[in-house]
Design a protein around this motif. Structure first.
Motif, mmCIF file in Angstrom:
data_model
loop_
_atom_site.group_PDB
_atom_site.id
_atom_site.type_symbol
_atom_site.label_atom_id
_atom_site.label_comp_id
_atom_site.label_asym_id
_atom_site.label_seq_id
_atom_site.Cartn_x
_atom_site.Cartn_y
_atom_site.Cartn_z
ATOM 1 N N PRO A 1 -37.848 3.450 -39.355
ATOM 2 C CA PRO A 1 -37.657 4.320 -38.184
ATOM 3 C C PRO A 1 -36.395 5.180 -38.258
ATOM 4 O O PRO A 1 -36.415 6.345 -37.845
ATOM 5 N N GLU A 2 -35.311 4.620 -38.795
ATOM 6 C CA GLU A 2 -34.068 5.390 -38.867
ATOM 7 C C GLU A 2 -34.198 6.548 -39.852
ATOM 8 O O GLU A 2 -33.759 7.677 -39.562
ATOM 9 N N LEU A 3 -34.814 6.281 -41.010
ATOM 10 C CA LEU A 3 -35.027 7.354 -41.972
ATOM 11 C C LEU A 3 -36.014 8.388 -41.436
ATOM 12 O O LEU A 3 -35.835 9.598 -41.631
ATOM 13 N N ALA A 4 -37.049 7.908 -40.755
ATOM 14 C CA ALA A 4 -38.031 8.836 -40.187
ATOM 15 C C ALA A 4 -37.363 9.778 -39.187
ATOM 16 O O ALA A 4 -37.654 10.984 -39.166
ATOM 17 N N GLN A 5 -36.463 9.235 -38.367
ATOM 18 C CA GLN A 5 -35.776 10.088 -37.395
ATOM 19 C C GLN A 5 -34.889 11.111 -38.114
ATOM 20 O O GLN A 5 -34.781 12.267 -37.681
ATOM 21 N N HIS A 6 -34.269 10.705 -39.207
ATOM 22 C CA HIS A 6 -33.438 11.626 -39.978
ATOM 23 C C HIS A 6 -34.280 12.745 -40.583
ATOM 24 O O HIS A 6 -33.921 13.920 -40.499
ATOM 25 N N TRP A 7 -35.430 12.396 -41.168
ATOM 26 C CA TRP A 7 -36.291 13.403 -41.781
ATOM 27 C C TRP A 7 -36.855 14.356 -40.725
ATOM 28 O O TRP A 7 -36.929 15.569 -40.952
ATOM 29 N N LEU A 8 -37.267 13.807 -39.599
ATOM 30 C CA LEU A 8 -37.780 14.662 -38.530
ATOM 31 C C LEU A 8 -36.673 15.553 -37.961
ATOM 32 O O LEU A 8 -36.930 16.686 -37.548
ATOM 33 N N GLY A 9 -35.440 15.034 -37.955
ATOM 34 C CA GLY A 9 -34.309 15.854 -37.533
ATOM 35 C C GLY A 9 -34.095 17.032 -38.469
ATOM 36 O O GLY A 9 -33.792 18.143 -38.010
ATOM 37 N N TYR A 10 -34.250 16.798 -39.777
ATOM 38 C CA TYR A 10 -34.145 17.918 -40.718
ATOM 39 C C TYR A 10 -35.232 18.955 -40.434
ATOM 40 O O TYR A 10 -34.968 20.166 -40.433
ATOM 41 N N LEU A 11 -36.465 18.486 -40.197
ATOM 42 C CA LEU A 11 -37.553 19.423 -39.909
ATOM 43 C C LEU A 11 -37.255 20.232 -38.648
ATOM 44 O O LEU A 11 -37.527 21.441 -38.595
ATOM 45 N N ALA A 12 -36.691 19.581 -37.634
ATOM 46 C CA ALA A 12 -36.352 20.293 -36.396
ATOM 47 C C ALA A 12 -35.276 21.349 -36.654
ATOM 48 O O ALA A 12 -35.362 22.476 -36.153
ATOM 49 N N ALA A 13 -34.266 20.992 -37.433
ATOM 50 C CA ALA A 13 -33.215 21.965 -37.766
ATOM 51 C C ALA A 13 -33.774 23.090 -38.628
ATOM 52 O O ALA A 13 -33.383 24.261 -38.483
ATOM 53 N N HIS A 14 -34.682 22.753 -39.538
ATOM 54 C CA HIS A 14 -35.343 23.754 -40.383
ATOM 55 C C HIS A 14 -36.109 24.762 -39.528
ATOM 56 O O HIS A 14 -36.017 25.978 -39.734
ATOM 57 N N LEU A 15 -36.852 24.274 -38.535
ATOM 58 C CA LEU A 15 -37.614 25.159 -37.651
ATOM 59 C C LEU A 15 -36.684 26.043 -36.831
ATOM 60 O O LEU A 15 -36.964 27.234 -36.621
ATOM 61 N N ARG A 16 -35.592 25.467 -36.374
ATOM 62 C CA ARG A 16 -34.635 26.250 -35.575
ATOM 63 C C ARG A 16 -34.043 27.382 -36.411
ATOM 64 O O ARG A 16 -33.896 28.508 -35.929
ATOM 65 N N GLN A 17 -33.713 27.092 -37.665
ATOM 66 C CA GLN A 17 -33.090 28.106 -38.509
ATOM 67 C C GLN A 17 -34.069 29.227 -38.856
ATOM 68 O O GLN A 17 -33.690 30.393 -38.947
ATOM 69 N N LEU A 18 -35.339 28.864 -39.039
ATOM 70 C CA LEU A 18 -36.348 29.872 -39.349
ATOM 71 C C LEU A 18 -36.881 30.559 -38.095
ATOM 72 O O LEU A 18 -37.683 31.497 -38.201
ATOM 73 N N LYS A 19 -36.472 30.083 -36.923
ATOM 74 C CA LYS A 19 -36.919 30.640 -35.636
ATOM 75 C C LYS A 19 -38.439 30.601 -35.522
ATOM 76 O O LYS A 19 -39.104 31.578 -35.189
#
Length: 747
Positions: A421-439
């Motif tokens: 769960p901790e790694l999954a939250q980290h990976w999903l956090g990267y995806l969220a930041a990735h989406l934010r950067q690409l708008k």
């Protein structure tokens, strides 16, 4: 006289868009018979002398031609209706799966209330106009029942545009899903009403793509059977949109990039399509103020859940009953929490929790997180959660660990793994930041890793291709020369050969990656292909693809030739060769590069004749699109490798002998395939999403399995061929936590 269909009817495939109606001609044989043709139809005419007048003959001939044309038109319209029905079935199947994934009927749907959007204060411009006449009060809409009320409001819109406003988590997406399902449920195959299709509006750029083109592009991507050509020359997706068979439900006007909302509002206002659009109120008002454009839409606004709505839902969802005055036991768990909300809603703890439970998002999060052994009484802990915001962050932060601690009853057949769960939250956090950067809000597999700046991506491509191609050339070509000239040569010259080839090839393809990203030479090379390779029945698109692909190949070959020639020239300078020799070796490298680029371009251009639209009658998901693209790219690369390998090997073999020709051809073919592969959507995905991002800890190694598992757990939702995080609030919170952690731990 007799008139009938001719034995040589024209092939409908020969009807070209640039020649409406086709050729028109009358051919007469012997003065009493002939063939009359108009467009795609041919009619035999036989005239017996003295039997009937020429005027009657002509009238009969024209009547038969008109009947033939009408029959053909009717056939096209029937096919279009069949396509629309198949689209309706696919959309219905996908939405039902989404309804199950989000547990919207478990145990029963939450009521979502709405009212007509209130007018603005006096002196201020209205955000929405064109409210239906006489609509002064609209009853709450319970999504558990029929949607007759909202359907009636939609049917009464003068512009065919309904705008649904609401706050974050208020149920806008739920409303659109249920609205679409309700309309699809009553639609029959003979029904020619528009098919409601939900589009995520956040990926639309109105300054580069007209609304109709954007809708058509998404339909072609998500419904492959609509990407084929219709009789009028356009795709079936374009034909459906043009004929009014599609009702676009545009979810998330507020998710369009801030600078694009104004142009988007203008484009929507000018559209003649029927529309249902959702948005947060503040973002719409800001766009109205910036553009001075008032949407010609009927507006409704979702209102908060009442305390009774939330309590009654949680009572049924958690199988809890409230205590009465005769019960002497001390309530615990949900019974304690719901008792407090009913009896003491005005305490600070009760007021905070009651305020949180006014949106469907927070109610379902609370239910999901505390439906196991966890004690929901902590929600009333005023020391731990002193504000409404603290409670909401708590629910958002605990959703991912809860989702990943649950055992899936129906995991994907190929993947029975458990994720930390901790790694999954980290990976999903990267995806969220990735989406934010690409708008954007779409997790598109072909864009994973592109939130890195371009120079970093070029470096990753150059280093990876350099290492792999250097080893390939060194091991294949160098070891062959080692066998010819002895091990001593291999240990000295072979190592140098690996380094120089790796450096030159890596640098060349790193630069080409940058140019392809910026200039998109030869087309959008990093978009996944909607075609597959088919030996028979290809699209025969050679003519339209030939020059663009040749230009792309030459552009890449020029870059490769310049870099490779300069590398060879620099090496000869270090060896002390005369200037003339250095100039010659640079010219040789340049010619080789241009020749390789031309060969690659011609190969890809000729293979266009084998590309065919994927006639899959079901919707395509992210994994299916990836699989199709991988097969197409590998087939193309195999052809390129064979062409380059054979051509280069034969050329060298004629000069230096069979052994060196074989080794050189094999090394050149493999090196070019490795480099050219990184210039495709699938190749870039392999390099960034399957190698670089897992290597740096941003994503797991089995990224596809992880995304599919996240969808099964309800963390992600599927929107056609892409995934999205379940809710914008969840995406924003994951991104914030990831960025905060990265700032605290830069390494």
């Amino acid at each position: 006289m007799s008139v009938g269909p001719g034995p040589q009817e024209l092939d409908p495939a020969e009807h070209k868009p640039g020649q409406p109606g086709g050729d028109r001609s009358i051919k007469v044989d012997g003065g009493n018979s002939g063939i009359a043709s108009t467009g795609d139809n041919a009619i035999n005419v036989l005239i017996s002398a003295g039997e009937i007048s020429a005027e009657d003959t002509l009238a009969e001939m024209v009547d038969r031609l008109v009947q033939a044309v009408r029959a053909r038109r009717s056939s096209v319209e029937d096919t279009l209706a069949d396509k629309a029905h198949l689209l309706a079935q696919n959309v219905s199947d996908r939405l039902q799966r989404e309804e199950e994934q989000q547990r919207l009927r478990d145990p029963h749907p939450l009521p979502v209330h709405w009212q007509l959007a209130p007018p603005k204060a006096p002196g201020r411009r209205d955000s929405i106009r064109n409210a239906p006449a006489g609509a002064t009060a609209v009853p709450p809409l319970d999504l558990a029942g029929q949607l007759d009320e909202i359907a009636a409001v939609y049917e009464r819109t003068e512009s065919g545009w309904l705008m649904v406003l609401g706050g974050a988590g208020s149920g806008k997406s739920i409303l659109t899903l249920r609205f679409a399902l309700a309309r699809l449920k009553t639609r029959t195959q003979s029904d020619r009403t528009p098919v409601p299709v939900i589009f995520s509006l956040g990926s639309w750029n109105p300054t580069t793509t007209p609304l109709r083109d954007w809708l058509i592009s998404h339909l072609e991507r998500d419904q492959p059977f609509l990407a084929g050509a219709s009789p009028n020359g356009s795709t079936w997706a374009a034909a459906l949109v043009g004929a009014g068979y599609v009702l676009p439900i545009l979810d998330g006007f507020d998710e369009i990039a801030n600078g694009l909302r104004g142009p988007a509002l203008k484009a929507l206002n000018a559209a003649t399509l029927p529309l249902l659009v959702t948005s947060r109120h503040a973002e719409l008002e800001a766009a109205v103020r910036a553009t001075k454009v008032v949407p010609c839409a009927v507006g409704i606004e979702l209102t908060d859940l009442t305390l009774d709505d939330s309590v009654n839902y949680l009572l049924r969802a958690t199988n809890t009953t409230l205590t009465n005055g005769t019960d002497t036991t001390t309530p615990t768990g949900w019974q304690h929490v719901l008792n407090e909300l009913r009896c003491h809603p005005h305490t600070q703890a009760g007021a905070n929790l009651a305020a949180v439970l006014t949106t469907p998002l927070m109610v379902t999060l609370a239910r999901t997180i505390y439906e196991s052994d966890r004690n929901p009484s902590e929600l009333l802990d005023i020391k731990q959660f002193s504000t409404r915001e603290a409670l909401e962050d708590h629910l958002l932060d605990n959703f991912i660990p809860t989702a990943y601690s649950r055992f899936l009853s129906n995991p994907p057949a190929a993947e029975q793994r458990r994720w930390d769960p901790e790694l999954a939250q980290h990976w999903l956090g990267y995806l969220a930041a990735h989406l934010r950067q690409l708008k954007t809000h779409d997790i598109e597999w072909w864009r994973l890793g592109t939130s890195m700046n371009l120079s970093s991506r070029m470096l990753v491509v150059g280093v990876t291709v350099g290492i792999l191609s250097g080893l390939t050339v060194g091991l294949v070509y160098g070891s062959t020369l080692g066998l010819v000239y002895g091990p001593a040569w291999w240990l000295s010259e072979g190592v140098v050969d690996i380094l120089l080839n790796g450096l030159g090839i890596g640098l060349a393809f790193g630069l080409m990656h940058g140019f392809a990203t910026k200039l998109k030479a030869g087309g959008p090379v990093f978009e996944p292909s909607r075609m597959h390779i088919q030996i028979r029945g290809g699209s025969k698109r050679v003519k339209e693809s030939f020059l663009p692909r040749i230009r792309g190949g030459l552009a890449g070959g020029l870059v490769f030739g310049v870099v490779f020639g300069l590398g060879l020239a620099a090496y000869w300078v270090l060896l002390g060769y005369p200037a003339l020799n250095i100039a010659l070796v640079f010219g040789t490298g340049l010619v080789i590069g241009i020749g390789l680029g031309l060969a690659v371009g011609i190969t890809f251009a000729l293979m266009a004749g084998l590309e065919a639209v994927i006639e899959r009658e079901s919707s395509v998901g992210p994994s299916a699109l990836l699989t199709t693209n991988r097969t197409t790219v590998l087939t193309q690369l195999l052809a390129v490798g064979l062409v380059i390998g054979l051509g280069y090997g034969i050329t060298i073999g004629l000069v230096s002998g069979f052994v060196l020709g074989l080794a050189t051809g094999l090394a050149a073919g493999l090196a070019v395939v490795l480099g050219v592969g990184t210039l495709t959507a699938w190749g870039r995905w392999v390099l960034l999403a399957r190698i670089w991002l897992p290597l740096t800890g941003r994503l797991p190694w089995a990224v596809n399995a992880f995304l599919d598992d996240a969808y099964q757990r309800g963390v992600l939702r599927q929107a056609g061929a892409v995934y999205q995080l379940r809710h914008a609030r969840l995406r924003d919170r994951l991104g914030d936590v990831y960025e905060e952690h990265r700032n605290q731990h830069p390494a």
